[in-house]
Design an enzyme around this catalytic site. Structure first.
Site, mmCIF file in Angstrom:
data_model
loop_
_atom_site.group_PDB
_atom_site.id
_atom_site.type_symbol
_atom_site.label_atom_id
_atom_site.label_comp_id
_atom_site.label_asym_id
_atom_site.label_seq_id
_atom_site.Cartn_x
_atom_site.Cartn_y
_atom_site.Cartn_z
ATOM 1 C CB CYS A 199 24.469 34.939 46.515
ATOM 2 S SG CYS A 199 25.753 35.704 45.584
HETATM 3 N N1 LIG Z 1 28.855 35.927 41.905
HETATM 4 C C1 LIG Z 1 27.916 36.471 42.033
HETATM 5 O O1 LIG Z 1 27.050 36.502 41.633
HETATM 6 C C2 LIG Z 1 27.719 37.410 43.559
HETATM 7 C C3 LIG Z 1 26.842 38.297 43.364
HETATM 8 C C4 LIG Z 1 26.793 39.169 44.620
HETATM 9 C C5 LIG Z 1 27.766 39.227 45.457
HETATM 10 N N2 LIG Z 1 28.972 38.525 45.476
HETATM 11 C C6 LIG Z 1 29.782 38.431 46.718
HETATM 12 O O2 LIG Z 1 31.020 38.939 45.850
HETATM 13 C C7 LIG Z 1 32.049 38.364 46.385
HETATM 14 C C8 LIG Z 1 33.148 37.722 45.216
HETATM 15 O O3 LIG Z 1 32.501 36.665 44.625
HETATM 16 P P1 LIG Z 1 32.830 36.313 43.377
HETATM 17 O O4 LIG Z 1 31.713 35.480 42.907
HETATM 18 O O5 LIG Z 1 33.479 37.403 42.416
HETATM 19 O O6 LIG Z 1 34.163 35.356 43.382
HETATM 20 P P2 LIG Z 1 34.997 34.569 42.387
HETATM 21 O O7 LIG Z 1 35.358 33.377 43.164
HETATM 22 O O8 LIG Z 1 34.518 34.525 41.274
HETATM 23 O O9 LIG Z 1 36.167 35.690 42.545
HETATM 24 C C9 LIG Z 1 36.972 36.069 43.562
HETATM 25 C C10 LIG Z 1 38.542 36.376 43.116
HETATM 26 O O10 LIG Z 1 39.061 36.691 44.086
HETATM 27 C C11 LIG Z 1 40.374 36.152 44.349
HETATM 28 N N3 LIG Z 1 41.094 36.061 45.192
HETATM 29 C C12 LIG Z 1 40.831 35.559 46.767
HETATM 30 N N4 LIG Z 1 41.566 35.865 47.515
HETATM 31 C C13 LIG Z 1 42.206 37.021 47.233
HETATM 32 C C14 LIG Z 1 43.078 37.998 47.770
HETATM 33 N N5 LIG Z 1 43.299 37.771 49.117
HETATM 34 N N6 LIG Z 1 43.743 38.667 47.147
HETATM 35 C C15 LIG Z 1 43.672 38.979 45.817
HETATM 36 N N7 LIG Z 1 42.635 38.116 45.182
HETATM 37 C C16 LIG Z 1 41.923 37.254 45.980
HETATM 38 C C17 LIG Z 1 40.404 34.696 43.724
HETATM 39 O O11 LIG Z 1 41.565 34.229 42.955
HETATM 40 C C18 LIG Z 1 38.973 35.001 42.456
HETATM 41 O O12 LIG Z 1 39.789 35.098 41.372
HETATM 42 C C19 LIG Z 1 31.771 37.267 47.358
HETATM 43 O O13 LIG Z 1 31.628 37.836 48.673
HETATM 44 C C20 LIG Z 1 30.276 36.879 46.930
HETATM 45 O O14 LIG Z 1 29.443 36.670 47.984
HETATM 46 C C21 LIG Z 1 28.912 37.466 44.567
#
Ligand SMILES: NC(=O)c1ccc[n+]([C@@H]2O[C@H](COP(=O)([O-])OP(=O)(O)OC[C@H]3O[C@@H](n4cnc5c(N)ncnc54)[C@H](O)[C@@H]3O)[C@@H](O)[C@H]2O)c1
Length: 436
Positions: free
Chosen positions: A277
């Site tokens: 983030c």
């Molecule tokens: N990790 C954090 O602490 C956090 C906190 C707040 C917000 N976010 C936001 O949340 C969002 C997700 O982050 P995350 O950390 O969960 O990511 P992540 O990489 O842990 O997980 C994302 C998942 O989405 C899957 N994916 C990608 N494209 C896809 C598609 N087209 N169809 C289906 N699955 C798909 C990937 O294979 C992966 O398993 C981002 O925008 C991030 O900025 C993350």
């Protein structure tokens, strides 16, 4: 808006036994805890992920996310949760929440490829009555300008046939005090009825739902939170550099300032910012300002510059420390403790440990590492040796750099055992230990 005609309610097909309450797209750090929370209150949940390894692991009871245990996954499975790589499952969901990654592209701008891919998959199967929510962090306007037109290519209209909202995820991996349920959830709908539908949905999952004026305000709220952290971290990091030159103990100054009961929040210096983030999201905002308004968001640009320089600064201080002890960095054995971006998690994304190790190796130091959460670690394709016994290793290495203060570390014992110790987290204050 066409809202007055509409009451977007849940799909009126309760008799269909294959319907589920929720489909989560993207089963990572954000999506999987959401699916767990929904399953735990008895909702029928499906997960969609394009990574077959993630899907297979979940369907055999294994979690790949720090805050979700294998037991949690098994409990989810017992309530009927299944993961799939097949978009077709989306047609069965009353609500669809998109939690896919929003990284930066090669040019440093937003890469919304996963968001548009997931949205197109939804659009192909969109049915009247569905609620679609985007949770991925992104710049203000994405839900209205990118997601909405793609969904409306289905022929269905937002606020009339289906509901669309944005709700930023506030998950903080490793935080045991504030989880999904107890952290207020901001929700902004494209129309008042979209908002009402999304508020009702999240009201089942979290204790407090905060309704934003619209999707743009909800998108901006998330970027404001992260930019606020980014800018304040940069402020103390720059102060750390200045204070060292001025022979001021900044850590003590922060401790003193932190006693003010109003108007001050303490941030602490660090070897750089990491995680998905803080180093990335503010870029989304500066991109939006640059592309829409034609000028720079100077606070963000400056914070980025300062935070990006921290690994280099840490290596310079390490070099000075060795020099004072009569050793060149070239050929010295340097042990890095903690290579993840935050304490007590395994997540290494954007961790400043990577540029620190890279810079040390470029200067011909012999680098080893230890991290209780990371069994294998490589830098630019080169595998970095992991020491099995931390205390034995700090005795043997010329310099130990504490990069992450995992709670598994016995910090006083490290201070006793190390030949030279550089603490970049301000945890070991005693003579002979160098603190950032
Ligand atoms: N990790 C954090 O602490 C956090 C906190 C707040 C917000 N976010 C936001 O949340 C969002 C997700 O982050 P995350 O950390 O969960 O990511 P992540 O990489 O842990 O997980 C994302 C998942 O989405 C899957 N994916 C990608 N494209 C896809 C598609 N087209 N169809 C289906 N699955 C798909 C990937 O294979 C992966 O398993 C981002 O925008 C991030 O900025 C993350």
């Amino acid at each position: 808006m066409q809202d007055e005609q509409l009451e977007v309610g849940p799909l009126g097909e309760a008799e269909r036994p294959d319907l589920v309450d929720l489909a989560v797209i993207g089963l990572g750090y954000v999506g999987l805890p959401l699916a767990r929370e929904a399953a735990s209150i008895g909702l029928k949940v499906l997960g969609l992920d394009r990574d077959p390894r993630v899907v297979e692991a979940l369907n055999t009871g294994h979690s790949h996310v720090d805050d979700v245990s294998d037991d949690d996954v098994r409990r989810m499975r017992a309530t009927g949760f299944t993961a799939s790589t097949d978009d077709a499952c989306l047609a069965r969901a009353q609500a669809i929440v998109i939690c896919v990654p929003t990284p930066l592209g090669k040019d440093g701008g937003p890469d919304l490829g996963a968001v548009t891919a997931a949205t197109k998959a939804v659009a192909l199967r969109l049915r009247p009555g569905q609620l679609v929510v985007l949770e991925s962090t992104t710049y203000p306007g994405t839900t209205e300008e990118i997601v909405r037109p793609l969904l409306e290519e289905s022929g269905l209209r937002v606020g009339v046939d289906f509901a669309l909202a944005f709700s930023p995820e506030r998950i903080d991996p490793g935080n045991t005090a504030h989880g999904l349920r107890t952290t207020p959830k901001v929700v902004g709908g494209c129309t008042p009825s979209c908002a009402a539908r999304a508020v009702a949905f999240y009201g089942k999952l979290v204790d407090t739902v905060v309704q934003a004026k619209g999707t743009r305000e909800a998108e901006m709220a998330k970027l404001l939170e992260n930019t606020y952290r980014h800018v304040n971290i940069a402020l103390v990091n720059e102060l750390a550099v200045i204070s060292h030159e001025l022979h001021v103990d900044l850590w003590d100054a922060i401790r003193c300032a932190g006693t003010k009961p109003f108007g001050f929040q303490a941030f602490r210096p660090s070897p750089g910012v990491g995680g998905h983030c803080i180093p990335i999201d503010p870029n989304y905002l500066s991109y939006k300002v640059r592309s829409s308004l034609g000028y720079e968001f100077r606070f963000v640009e400056l914070a980025q510059e300062i935070n990006r320089r921290m690994p280099e600064y840490v290596v310079r201080r390490a070099q000075d420390l060795l020099n004072t002890a009569g050793r060149p960095l070239h050929g010295s054995r340097v042990l890095l403790l903690g290579v993840t971006y935050k304490p007590d998690v395994a997540d290494q994304r954007e961790s400043p440990a990577l540029p620190v190790a890279r810079l040390l190796r470029e200067r011909e130091a012999e680098v080893a590492f230890h991290d209780p959460h990371v069994p294998l670690w490589s830098v630019d394709g080169a595998s970095i040796p992991r020491v099995p016994d931390v205390l034995a290793a700090v005795r043997e290495h010329d310099l130990t750099i504490l990069l992450q203060d995992h709670s598994a570390y016995d910090l006083p014992a490290l201070g006793d055992a190390a030949r030279l110790l550089f603490d970049t987290r301000g945890r070991i204050f005693r003579p002979g230990v160098e603190v950032l």
